[in-house]
Design a protein around this motif. Structure first.
Motif, short mmCIF file in Angstrom:
data_model
loop_
_atom_site.label_atom_id
_atom_site.label_comp_id
_atom_site.label_asym_id
_atom_site.label_seq_id
_atom_site.Cartn_x
_atom_site.Cartn_y
_atom_site.Cartn_z
N ALA A 94 11.30 -1.04 9.40
CA ALA A 94 10.80 -0.96 8.03
C ALA A 94 10.21 0.44 7.81
CB ALA A 94 9.74 -2.03 7.80
N LEU A 95 10.40 0.99 6.66
CA LEU A 95 9.90 2.34 6.38
C LEU A 95 8.38 2.39 6.34
CD1 LEU A 95 12.37 3.67 3.63
CD2 LEU A 95 12.46 3.99 6.11
N GLY A 96 7.76 1.32 5.80
CA GLY A 96 6.30 1.24 5.77
C GLY A 96 5.65 2.39 5.01
N MET A 97 6.11 2.69 3.81
CA MET A 97 5.59 3.80 3.02
C MET A 97 4.66 3.31 1.91
SD MET A 97 7.03 6.50 4.36
CE MET A 97 8.40 6.90 5.44
N ASP A 98 3.43 3.82 1.88
CA ASP A 98 2.50 3.46 0.80
C ASP A 98 3.03 3.89 -0.56
OD1 ASP A 98 0.82 2.45 2.69
OD2 ASP A 98 -0.73 4.00 2.50
N SER A 99 3.76 5.00 -0.59
CA SER A 99 4.25 5.53 -1.88
C SER A 99 5.19 4.55 -2.57
CB SER A 99 4.97 6.86 -1.66
OG SER A 99 6.06 6.71 -0.76
N THR A 100 6.01 3.84 -1.80
CA THR A 100 6.94 2.89 -2.42
C THR A 100 6.20 1.65 -2.92
OG1 THR A 100 7.47 1.81 -0.31
CG2 THR A 100 8.82 3.71 -0.97
N VAL A 101 5.21 1.21 -2.12
CA VAL A 101 4.40 0.05 -2.53
C VAL A 101 3.65 0.38 -3.83
CG1 VAL A 101 2.50 -1.48 -1.89
CG2 VAL A 101 4.14 -0.74 -0.16
N ALA A 102 3.09 1.58 -3.88
CA ALA A 102 2.35 2.01 -5.07
C ALA A 102 3.25 2.05 -6.29
CB ALA A 102 1.74 3.38 -4.82
N TYR A 103 4.48 2.53 -6.13
CA TYR A 103 5.40 2.60 -7.26
C TYR A 103 5.69 1.20 -7.80
CZ TYR A 103 9.54 3.53 -10.08
OH TYR A 103 10.42 3.60 -11.12
N GLY A 104 5.93 0.26 -6.90
CA GLY A 104 6.22 -1.11 -7.33
C GLY A 104 5.06 -1.76 -8.05
N ASN A 105 3.84 -1.28 -7.80
CA ASN A 105 2.66 -1.84 -8.46
C ASN A 105 2.13 -0.93 -9.58
OD1 ASN A 105 1.53 -4.40 -6.90
ND2 ASN A 105 2.38 -3.01 -5.36
N ASN A 106 2.83 0.17 -9.82
CA ASN A 106 2.45 1.13 -10.86
C ASN A 106 1.04 1.65 -10.68
OD1 ASN A 106 3.01 2.70 -13.14
ND2 ASN A 106 2.14 1.17 -14.54
N VAL A 107 0.72 1.99 -9.43
CA VAL A 107 -0.58 2.58 -9.11
C VAL A 107 -0.34 3.84 -8.27
CG1 VAL A 107 -1.77 0.35 -9.15
CG2 VAL A 107 -0.86 1.24 -6.98
N LYS A 108 -1.41 4.58 -8.02
CA LYS A 108 -1.31 5.75 -7.16
C LYS A 108 -1.32 5.30 -5.69
CE LYS A 108 -3.67 8.79 -10.43
NZ LYS A 108 -4.87 9.65 -10.66
N PRO A 109 -0.70 6.06 -4.80
CA PRO A 109 -0.67 5.67 -3.38
C PRO A 109 -2.07 5.43 -2.80
CG PRO A 109 0.90 7.42 -3.76
CD PRO A 109 0.15 7.25 -5.03
N GLY A 110 -3.06 6.19 -3.27
CA GLY A 110 -4.42 5.99 -2.76
C GLY A 110 -5.05 4.69 -3.19
N ASP A 111 -4.42 4.01 -4.17
CA ASP A 111 -4.97 2.76 -4.68
C ASP A 111 -4.26 1.53 -4.11
OD1 ASP A 111 -6.74 4.19 -6.28
OD2 ASP A 111 -5.33 4.29 -7.96
N VAL A 112 -3.40 1.71 -3.13
CA VAL A 112 -2.69 0.58 -2.52
C VAL A 112 -3.68 -0.27 -1.72
CG1 VAL A 112 -0.97 -0.05 -0.77
CG2 VAL A 112 -0.47 1.77 -2.43
N THR A 113 -3.60 -1.58 -1.90
CA THR A 113 -4.49 -2.52 -1.21
C THR A 113 -3.74 -3.29 -0.14
OG1 THR A 113 -4.04 -4.33 -2.76
CG2 THR A 113 -5.81 -2.77 -3.34
N THR A 114 -4.50 -3.98 0.70
CA THR A 114 -3.88 -4.81 1.74
C THR A 114 -3.03 -5.91 1.12
OG1 THR A 114 -5.75 -4.39 3.23
CG2 THR A 114 -4.37 -6.32 3.71
N ALA A 115 -3.50 -6.45 0.01
CA ALA A 115 -2.75 -7.51 -0.67
C ALA A 115 -1.41 -6.98 -1.16
CB ALA A 115 -3.57 -8.05 -1.84
N MET A 116 -1.39 -5.77 -1.63
CA MET A 116 -0.13 -5.16 -2.09
C MET A 116 0.83 -4.98 -0.93
SD MET A 116 -1.49 -2.21 -4.73
CE MET A 116 -2.44 -2.60 -6.19
#
Length: 394
Positions: A295-317
């Motif tokens: 798995a790539l495990g990138m915060d940037s992709t998770v953030a995009y899917g949630n429409n937030v900044k990478p620094g705002d990614v949470t464990t739940a996300m």
């Protein structure tokens, strides 16, 4: 016969005053008469001489008369030319009045701009503007400017040669998302958000290439666009997409599915690090993980899917498997690019650096310093360094 007698006397008779004695001063006898042939030759020469003199006289008279005529005409021409020049460079004293919204289009030259300024009643003559542009070797910037009626040409140039005074310019930056670009386009162009939404909902029909799969993300070329001078949302979106396609062709990016894959990888690299030096290593990490079915495990992709900044990614996300852009739980690449990558990131995706790295971590968020690792243990040390930096800089 009478002509011969006249010639004889003309050539050989010398009149003397009465009482002088003999002819020729009394020292020489009279010359003998010439032959008729020679007399005819002499007579012909005299006629030719008289004719030549007549021609010279006529020519001189013609030159005097003609020169005077043409000289007068030339003086009139010079006078008329000066009058025309005086009228052509007519200029308003300024500062002008009222308000005029004036647009300089991309690629327009001084002459075209001058003609448009005259039509808008901003300047008095095109020559006044082109002459001041030439005298100052000035550059005219495209954009929409606020001017007045009846301005001095030099004052107009001061405005049009200052890019900071141009309004209606959209700046698309590497790493920006489509949503941010459209928001700026709406604000600058005055075109309704609904027009852009319709294009997005129609999946860019007639604008996007097939390999984009109906998504504008990643397909807007970074750069400057005069959206104020464009007539519709479609024109704006098409301009950005067309420039992106042209750039990808210039960079030698393969077409079809390979092109979309390159764009996705480049967009992740653009979002994950902020230094061009790191792009090649990040794209290598992505390729290595894909090759090992990790798995790539990138915060940037998770953030995009949630429409937030990478620094705002949470464990739940990170644990949310319903997000197709969650590369912690979904292996492989995300469905689309997550931003509009720049040239450096695209070139890095085309030619990743050689290496066996599987991890990377930015350990200093101020400088962007990023460390790469081949093992999980080494990566954990880098993460610990990041946490310490965060603790020291809260």
């Amino acid at each position: 016969m009478s002509d011969d007698i006249h010639d004889f006397f003309d050539e050989n008779t010398h009149w003397v005053e009465q009482g002088t004695g003999s002819l020729n001063g009394g020292s020489e006898p009279p010359r003998p008469p010439k032959s008729r042939r020679e007399m005819r030759k002499r007579r012909k020469a005299r006629k030719q001489k008289r004719f030549g003199m007549l021609i010279v006289i006529i020519a001189v008279i013609a030159l005097v008369v003609g020169g005077g005529f043409f000289g007068v005409r030339k003086l009139h021409e010079i006078r008329d030319s000066r009058n025309q020049e005086s009228a052509a460079v007519a200029d308003y004293p300024g500062p002008g009045y009222g308000e005029v919204t004036f647009t300089v289009k991309e690629g327009q030259g001084a002459v075209e701009v001058a003609d448009a300024l005259v039509k808008a009643d901003v300047i008095k003559s095109a020559a006044a503007f082109t002459s001041v542009v030439g005298a100052n070797d000035a550059k005219l910037y495209p954009g929409t400017f606020t001017l007045k009626k009846h301005m001095a040409a030099s004052d107009v140039l001061t405005v049009l040669s200052d890019s900071s005074k141009a309004a209606g310019f959209l700046e698309v930056r590497p790493g920006e998302r489509v949503s941010a670009v459209i928001s700026d386009a709406v604000s600058l162009s005055g075109i309704a958000q609904s027009e852009f939404d319709t294009i997005i909902n129609n999946k860019g029909d007639g604008i996007l290439p097939a390999e984009a799969n109906g998504s504008f993300e990643g397909w807007l070329e970074p750069g400057t666009y005069n959206v104020k001078g464009m007539g519709s949302a479609s024109d704006i979106m098409k301009a950005m997409v067309d420039k992106r396609i042209a750039k990808l062709d210039d960079l030698g990016v393969p077409t079809g599915a390979d092109r979309e894959k390159i764009m996705i990888i480049a967009s992740i690299a653009e979002a994950e690090v902020n230094k061009a030096d790191y792009y090649g290593k990040v794209t290598r990490v992505i390729e290595n993980r894909l090759d090992q079915d990790m798995a790539l495990g990138m915060d940037s992709t998770v953030a995009y899917g949630n429409n937030v900044k990478p620094g705002d990614v949470t464990t739940a996300m990170i644990q949310d498997d319903s997000n197709p852009y969650n590369t912690y739980v979904n292996k492989g690449l995300p469905p689309t690019p997550i931003s509009n990558p720049g040239d450096n990131a695209i070139e890095a995706a085309l030619n990743p650096e050689s290496g066996d790295w599987l991890y990377f971590c930015t350990v200093n968020l101020d400088t962007g310093e990023t460390k790469f690792a081949t093992t999980a243990e080494e990566h954990d040390k880098n993460v610990a360094e990041l946490r310490q930096w965060q603790a020291n800089n809260q």
